[in-house]
Design an enzyme around this catalytic site. Structure first.
Site, PDB file in Angstrom:
ATOM      1  N   ASN A  10       0.867  -1.173   0.000  1.00  0.00           N
ATOM      2  CA  ASN A  10       0.000   0.000   0.000  1.00  0.00           C
ATOM      3  C   ASN A  10       0.906   1.226   0.000  1.00  0.00           C
ATOM      4  O   ASN A  10       1.488   1.569   1.015  1.00  0.00           O
ATOM      5  CB  ASN A  10      -0.886  -0.035   1.254  1.00  0.00           C
ATOM      6  CG  ASN A  10      -1.668   1.249   1.456  1.00  0.00           C
ATOM      7  OD1 ASN A  10      -1.763   2.077   0.538  1.00  0.00           O
ATOM      8  ND2 ASN A  10      -2.240   1.428   2.639  1.00  0.00           N
ATOM      9  N   TRP A  11       1.027   1.841  -1.149  1.00  0.00           N
ATOM     10  CA  TRP A  11       1.986   2.956  -1.280  1.00  0.00           C
ATOM     11  C   TRP A  11       1.472   4.257  -0.677  1.00  0.00           C
ATOM     12  O   TRP A  11       2.218   5.228  -0.579  1.00  0.00           O
ATOM     13  CB  TRP A  11       2.337   3.184  -2.758  1.00  0.00           C
ATOM     14  CG  TRP A  11       3.027   2.041  -3.435  1.00  0.00           C
ATOM     15  CD1 TRP A  11       3.304   0.802  -2.911  1.00  0.00           C
ATOM     16  CD2 TRP A  11       3.552   2.037  -4.760  1.00  0.00           C
ATOM     17  NE1 TRP A  11       3.959   0.023  -3.835  1.00  0.00           N
ATOM     18  CE2 TRP A  11       4.124   0.760  -4.988  1.00  0.00           C
ATOM     19  CE3 TRP A  11       3.589   2.971  -5.795  1.00  0.00           C
ATOM     20  CZ2 TRP A  11       4.728   0.414  -6.198  1.00  0.00           C
ATOM     21  CZ3 TRP A  11       4.183   2.629  -7.000  1.00  0.00           C
ATOM     22  CH2 TRP A  11       4.747   1.368  -7.199  1.00  0.00           C
ATOM     23  N   LYS A  12       0.205   4.287  -0.327  1.00  0.00           N
ATOM     24  CA  LYS A  12      -0.402   5.513   0.232  1.00  0.00           C
ATOM     25  C   LYS A  12      -0.126   6.708  -0.704  1.00  0.00           C
ATOM     26  O   LYS A  12      -0.113   6.531  -1.912  1.00  0.00           O
ATOM     27  CB  LYS A  12       0.107   5.748   1.659  1.00  0.00           C
ATOM     28  CG  LYS A  12      -0.074   4.485   2.513  1.00  0.00           C
ATOM     29  CD  LYS A  12       0.129   4.699   3.978  1.00  0.00           C
ATOM     30  CE  LYS A  12      -0.071   3.376   4.700  1.00  0.00           C
ATOM     31  NZ  LYS A  12      -0.017   3.516   6.145  1.00  0.00           N
ATOM     32  N   HIS A  96      -9.510   1.588   4.758  1.00  0.00           N
ATOM     33  CA  HIS A  96      -8.235   1.738   5.468  1.00  0.00           C
ATOM     34  C   HIS A  96      -8.422   2.700   6.645  1.00  0.00           C
ATOM     35  O   HIS A  96      -9.183   3.668   6.542  1.00  0.00           O
ATOM     36  CB  HIS A  96      -7.162   2.265   4.508  1.00  0.00           C
ATOM     37  CG  HIS A  96      -5.800   2.206   5.115  1.00  0.00           C
ATOM     38  ND1 HIS A  96      -5.345   3.176   5.982  1.00  0.00           N
ATOM     39  CD2 HIS A  96      -4.813   1.280   5.019  1.00  0.00           C
ATOM     40  CE1 HIS A  96      -4.119   2.843   6.382  1.00  0.00           C
ATOM     41  NE2 HIS A  96      -3.776   1.701   5.811  1.00  0.00           N
ATOM     42  N   GLU A  98      -6.729   5.034   7.759  1.00  0.00           N
ATOM     43  CA  GLU A  98      -6.464   6.459   7.475  1.00  0.00           C
ATOM     44  C   GLU A  98      -7.680   7.105   6.832  1.00  0.00           C
ATOM     45  O   GLU A  98      -7.968   8.285   7.061  1.00  0.00           O
ATOM     46  CB  GLU A  98      -5.206   6.596   6.599  1.00  0.00           C
ATOM     47  CG  GLU A  98      -3.942   6.355   7.424  1.00  0.00           C
ATOM     48  CD  GLU A  98      -2.794   5.739   6.665  1.00  0.00           C
ATOM     49  OE1 GLU A  98      -2.789   5.758   5.424  1.00  0.00           O
ATOM     50  OE2 GLU A  98      -1.878   5.201   7.326  1.00  0.00           O
ATOM     51  N   GLU A 168      -5.493  -4.612  10.531  1.00  0.00           N
ATOM     52  CA  GLU A 168      -4.441  -3.612  10.716  1.00  0.00           C
ATOM     53  C   GLU A 168      -4.683  -2.840  12.007  1.00  0.00           C
ATOM     54  O   GLU A 168      -5.420  -1.833  12.004  1.00  0.00           O
ATOM     55  CB  GLU A 168      -4.441  -2.627   9.538  1.00  0.00           C
ATOM     56  CG  GLU A 168      -4.178  -3.278   8.197  1.00  0.00           C
ATOM     57  CD  GLU A 168      -3.566  -2.295   7.204  1.00  0.00           C
ATOM     58  OE1 GLU A 168      -2.500  -2.598   6.667  1.00  0.00           O
ATOM     59  OE2 GLU A 168      -4.153  -1.214   6.996  1.00  0.00           O
ATOM     60  N   GLY A 174       2.608   2.363  10.713  1.00  0.00           N
ATOM     61  CA  GLY A 174       3.594   3.433  10.562  1.00  0.00           C
ATOM     62  C   GLY A 174       4.308   3.800  11.854  1.00  0.00           C
ATOM     63  O   GLY A 174       4.986   4.816  11.922  1.00  0.00           O
ATOM     64  N   SER A 214       3.417  -2.057  10.241  1.00  0.00           N
ATOM     65  CA  SER A 214       4.868  -2.157  10.428  1.00  0.00           C
ATOM     66  C   SER A 214       5.452  -3.528  10.061  1.00  0.00           C
ATOM     67  O   SER A 214       6.347  -4.021  10.750  1.00  0.00           O
ATOM     68  CB  SER A 214       5.242  -1.762  11.856  1.00  0.00           C
ATOM     69  OG  SER A 214       4.876  -0.412  12.103  1.00  0.00           O
ATOM     70  N   GLY A 235       2.853  -1.041   4.213  1.00  0.00           N
ATOM     71  CA  GLY A 235       2.923   0.370   3.851  1.00  0.00           C
ATOM     72  C   GLY A 235       4.356   0.784   3.571  1.00  0.00           C
ATOM     73  O   GLY A 235       4.923   0.501   2.510  1.00  0.00           O
ATOM     74  N   GLY A 236       4.969   1.426   4.556  1.00  0.00           N
ATOM     75  CA  GLY A 236       6.308   2.002   4.404  1.00  0.00           C
ATOM     76  C   GLY A 236       7.329   1.078   3.748  1.00  0.00           C
ATOM     77  O   GLY A 236       8.072   1.513   2.851  1.00  0.00           O
TER      78      GLY A 236
HETATM   79  P1  PGA Z   1       2.864   0.391   7.570  1.00  0.00           P
HETATM   80  O1  PGA Z   1       1.406   0.611   6.939  1.00  0.00           O
HETATM   81  O2  PGA Z   1       3.393  -0.905   7.003  1.00  0.00           O
HETATM   82  O3  PGA Z   1       3.658   1.577   7.111  1.00  0.00           O
HETATM   83  O4  PGA Z   1       2.702   0.315   9.043  1.00  0.00           O
HETATM   84  C1  PGA Z   1       0.516  -0.453   6.746  1.00  0.00           C
HETATM   85  C2  PGA Z   1      -0.794   0.043   6.176  1.00  0.00           C
HETATM   86  O5  PGA Z   1      -1.274   1.096   6.615  1.00  0.00           O
HETATM   87  O6  PGA Z   1      -1.379  -0.594   5.271  1.00  0.00           O
END
Ligand code: PGA
Length: 252
Positions: A10-12, A96, A98, A168, A174, A214, A235-236
């Protein structure tokens, strides 16, 4: 039937078109030999078309990070499932945390989005997860079960072969704080139980439940070794080729 692992990035809100294409060209080459695992990248909207073109004929699928549940119309700034399908996506991340947190998405709205995605043959990844406060109060199972049940409201059993759920925990996204493999596995078992209640055991056993929060090259092997882990939403650590390649090639 054994569930196939889904390793998703997930590149956001990261990467320009040029940066996106460079990354997927590296992934395409480095992951060409991977079989038996589904690989998915979810770039921002602006890069979807270019990424899908660059990945044509590869073993990497493309997903969007959101959609608006209408075919077209006066919805300034939104993107329809038809458009997402049109640029070459097979999947879409929905609900998600966010989006729930910053854009006030309710379970009901997420449910409408799921229906819209399925109506167009897009495969949704439904995200659920509790806050640190909710976990502190011991309410994580209740909160997540509610999100699963509301998110899947009126979705028929036949559609569940195309739905994945991503657990999640918000406190792990993050932050560098990963759920322990045992914490994650326990929540995945809860979600599986919810699915069983909604659809029966046979359907529930085939649904992939991913973990997100994470996930890194250094913890992926241990996480994926848990029986209820059917993949990861990253994500990251999915923004860098070497790191995502290592994650996709986890060893269990
Ligand atoms: P993260 O994000 O790996 O940076 O914690 C995961 C996500 O929000 O899908």
């Amino acid at each position: 039937m054994a569930r196939k692992k889904i390793m998703a990035g997930n590149w956001k809100m990261h990467k320009t078109v040029g940066e996106s294409v460079t990354l997927v060209e590296q992934l395409r080459e480095a992951l060409a030999e991977v079989t038996g695992r589904e690989i998915l990248v979810c770039p921002p909207f602006t890069a979807l078309y270019a990424v899908a073109q660059a990945l044509q004929g590869s073993n990497i699928q493309v997903g969007a990070q959101n959609l608006y549940p209408a075919e077209q119309g006066a919805y300034t700034g939104e993107t329809s499932p038809k458009m997402i399908l049109d640029v070459g996506c097979s999947h879409v991340i929905l609900g998600h945390s966010e989006r729930r947190q910053y854009f006030q998405e309710s379970d009901q709205f997420v449910n409408e989005k799921l229906k819209a995605a399925l109506g167009y043959g897009l495969k949704p990844v439904l995200c659920v997860g509790e806050t640190l406060e909710q976990r502190g109060e011991g309410r994580q199972k209740t909160v997540v079960s509610f999100q699963v049940e509301r998110g899947l409201q009126s979705i028929p059993a036949e559609a569940m072969k195309d739905v994945a759920v991503a657990y999640e925990p918000i406190w792990a996204i993050g932050t560098g704080h990963t759920a322990t493999p045992q914490q994650a596995d326990e929540m995945h078992a809860t979600i599986r139980n919810n699915l069983s209640g909604l659809y029966g055991d046979a359907v529930a056993q085939d649904v992939c439940i991913l973990y997100g929060g994470s996930v890194k090259p250094g913890n992926v092997d241990e996480l994926m070794a848990q029986p209820e882990m059917d993949g990861a939403l990253v994500g990251g650590a999915s923004l860098d080729a070497e790191s995502f390649v290592r994650i996709v090639k986890f060893q269990s």
